[in-house]
Scaffold this motif. Structure first.
Motif, short mmCIF file in Angstrom:
data_model
loop_
_atom_site.label_atom_id
_atom_site.label_comp_id
_atom_site.label_asym_id
_atom_site.label_seq_id
_atom_site.Cartn_x
_atom_site.Cartn_y
_atom_site.Cartn_z
N LYS A 32 49.16 -10.21 12.60
CA LYS A 32 49.27 -9.88 11.19
C LYS A 32 50.73 -9.68 10.82
N LYS A 33 51.01 -9.76 9.52
CA LYS A 33 52.38 -9.60 9.04
C LYS A 33 52.55 -8.26 8.35
N ILE A 34 53.71 -7.64 8.59
CA ILE A 34 54.05 -6.38 7.96
C ILE A 34 55.41 -6.52 7.26
N SER A 35 55.70 -5.59 6.37
CA SER A 35 56.97 -5.63 5.62
C SER A 35 58.08 -5.01 6.45
N ASP A 36 59.30 -5.04 5.91
CA ASP A 36 60.44 -4.37 6.54
C ASP A 36 60.12 -2.92 6.87
N GLU A 37 59.38 -2.29 5.96
CA GLU A 37 59.06 -0.87 6.11
C GLU A 37 57.82 -0.63 6.97
N GLY A 38 57.20 -1.69 7.46
CA GLY A 38 56.03 -1.55 8.31
C GLY A 38 54.71 -1.51 7.57
N GLU A 39 54.73 -1.82 6.29
CA GLU A 39 53.50 -1.81 5.50
C GLU A 39 52.69 -3.08 5.76
N ASP A 40 51.38 -2.92 5.84
CA ASP A 40 50.49 -4.06 6.05
C ASP A 40 50.49 -4.94 4.80
N LEU A 41 50.81 -6.23 4.98
CA LEU A 41 50.87 -7.16 3.86
C LEU A 41 49.55 -7.89 3.62
N ASN A 42 48.53 -7.52 4.39
CA ASN A 42 47.21 -8.17 4.29
C ASN A 42 47.30 -9.67 4.51
N LEU A 43 48.19 -10.06 5.41
CA LEU A 43 48.37 -11.47 5.78
C LEU A 43 48.13 -11.61 7.27
N THR A 44 47.09 -12.33 7.64
CA THR A 44 46.76 -12.55 9.04
C THR A 44 46.95 -14.02 9.39
N VAL A 45 47.62 -14.29 10.48
CA VAL A 45 47.79 -15.66 10.97
C VAL A 45 46.79 -15.86 12.11
N THR A 46 45.81 -16.70 11.87
CA THR A 46 44.76 -16.94 12.85
C THR A 46 45.15 -18.09 13.76
N CYS A 47 45.04 -17.87 15.05
CA CYS A 47 45.46 -18.88 16.01
C CYS A 47 44.42 -19.99 16.15
N ASN A 48 44.89 -21.16 16.54
CA ASN A 48 44.01 -22.28 16.86
C ASN A 48 43.42 -22.08 18.25
N ASP A 49 42.17 -22.50 18.42
CA ASP A 49 41.54 -22.37 19.74
C ASP A 49 42.27 -23.20 20.79
N VAL A 50 42.66 -24.41 20.40
CA VAL A 50 43.35 -25.32 21.31
C VAL A 50 44.45 -26.04 20.54
N LEU A 51 45.63 -26.15 21.15
CA LEU A 51 46.74 -26.88 20.55
C LEU A 51 47.36 -27.82 21.58
N THR A 52 47.59 -29.06 21.17
CA THR A 52 48.28 -30.03 22.02
C THR A 52 49.69 -30.25 21.49
N TYR A 53 50.48 -30.96 22.24
CA TYR A 53 51.85 -31.30 21.82
C TYR A 53 51.84 -32.00 20.47
N ASP A 54 51.01 -33.01 20.31
CA ASP A 54 50.98 -33.77 19.06
C ASP A 54 50.56 -32.90 17.88
N GLN A 55 49.62 -32.00 18.09
CA GLN A 55 49.19 -31.11 17.02
C GLN A 55 50.30 -30.14 16.60
N MET A 56 51.13 -29.77 17.55
CA MET A 56 52.21 -28.82 17.26
C MET A 56 53.39 -29.45 16.53
N LEU A 57 53.50 -30.77 16.58
CA LEU A 57 54.63 -31.42 15.94
C LEU A 57 54.60 -31.27 14.42
N SER A 58 53.41 -31.19 13.84
CA SER A 58 53.31 -31.10 12.38
C SER A 58 53.83 -29.77 11.84
N SER A 59 53.70 -28.70 12.63
CA SER A 59 54.26 -27.39 12.28
C SER A 59 54.12 -26.45 13.46
#
Length: 246
Positions: free
Chosen positions: A120-147
């Motif tokens: 999850k992402k927090i602010s400079d002050e440590g406040e919860d920004l209600n933003l969660t980055v969900t991971c991919n189950d599987v990632l290959t080299y080619d899939q990672m090239l896009s971002s």
């Protein structure tokens, strides 16, 4: 016996955050770790604060270098590490107490060598920004090239199986470059879809400047990955569009 985890932490002028970061490591339910902090020429009180922790916890080690960038600082700690696993935590980010325990269990249960988790992402002050980055189950080299779909603070890789892998020496995007480097060796990154870390979204961070990142992505694809001009152009365009519209 639990295997040793080497935690790689670069530090530069992090006096406002380093205490909380180290404390989040000390609270880990998995206790067999070493924390290798390489200070990258801080001019504030970072080193003084870290030295206070050194007096009380022998698992923490501090190294100092002249200002050379995060890649050099991380590589210095990787070189000096002794663990069977390597994990990354920057000096302003945080882990939940069960981060190491759950991720190592995930890796050992499934025999995975390269893993990451949600965060999850927090602010400079440590406040919860209600933003969660969900991971991919599987990632290959080619899939990672896009971002870059892997958060640095969530990564762990198995040194015993794939060896020590170092970051290419570029000022920015060196973590992205490292994931691509590992994927060439290990082929797949596996995601544990549990939020185990907090990423501090710094207001003055270059990563917030989407157009500034264009040149660093270009450098990564052309100079480090040695991709063709047109493929690099396509990937840089893809990267920035994903950043803008996600």
């Amino acid at each position: 016996m639990n295997k040793l985890v080497s935690i790689i932490t670069p530090c530069y002028n992090s006096e406002m955050f380093i205490t909380e970061t180290i404390t989040s490591i000390q609270k880990q339910t998995y206790e067999n770790w070493e924390l290798l902090i390489t200070d990258d020429g801080s001019t504030d009180n970072s080193i003084k604060i870290i030295k206070e922790f050194l007096l009380k916890d022998s698992r923490i080690k501090l190294f100092s270098i002249k200002n050379s960038g995060a890649a050099v600082a991380r590589n210095n700690s990787i070189k000096k590490s002794k663990g069977s696993y390597i994990a990354f935590l920057d000096s302003d980010d945080l882990w939940f107490p069960n981060k190491l325990e759950l991720q190592i269990k995930f890796m050992e249960t499934h025999n995975y060598n390269f893993t990451h988790t949600s965060y999850k992402k927090i602010s400079d002050e440590g406040e919860d920004l209600n933003l969660t980055v969900t991971c991919n189950d599987v990632l290959t080299y080619d899939q990672m090239l896009s971002s870059n779909k892997i958060g640095c603070l969530t990564v762990m890789y198995n040194v015993d199986c794939i060896g020590k892998i170092y970051m290419p020496i570029i000022r920015k995007r060196q973590d992205y470059a490292l994931w691509l480097k590992i994927l060439k060796i290990n082929e797949v990154a596996y995601g544990l879809n549990v939020v185990l870390s907090k990423y501090r979204l710094r207001s003055n961070s270059i990563s917030n400047n989407k157009f500034e990142m264009l040149k660093w992505n270009w450098l990564l694809f052309r100079k480090i990955e040695k991709l063709s001009f047109f493929k690099s152009l396509y990937l840089v365009t893809s990267n920035i569009l994903i950043k803008i519209f996600k």
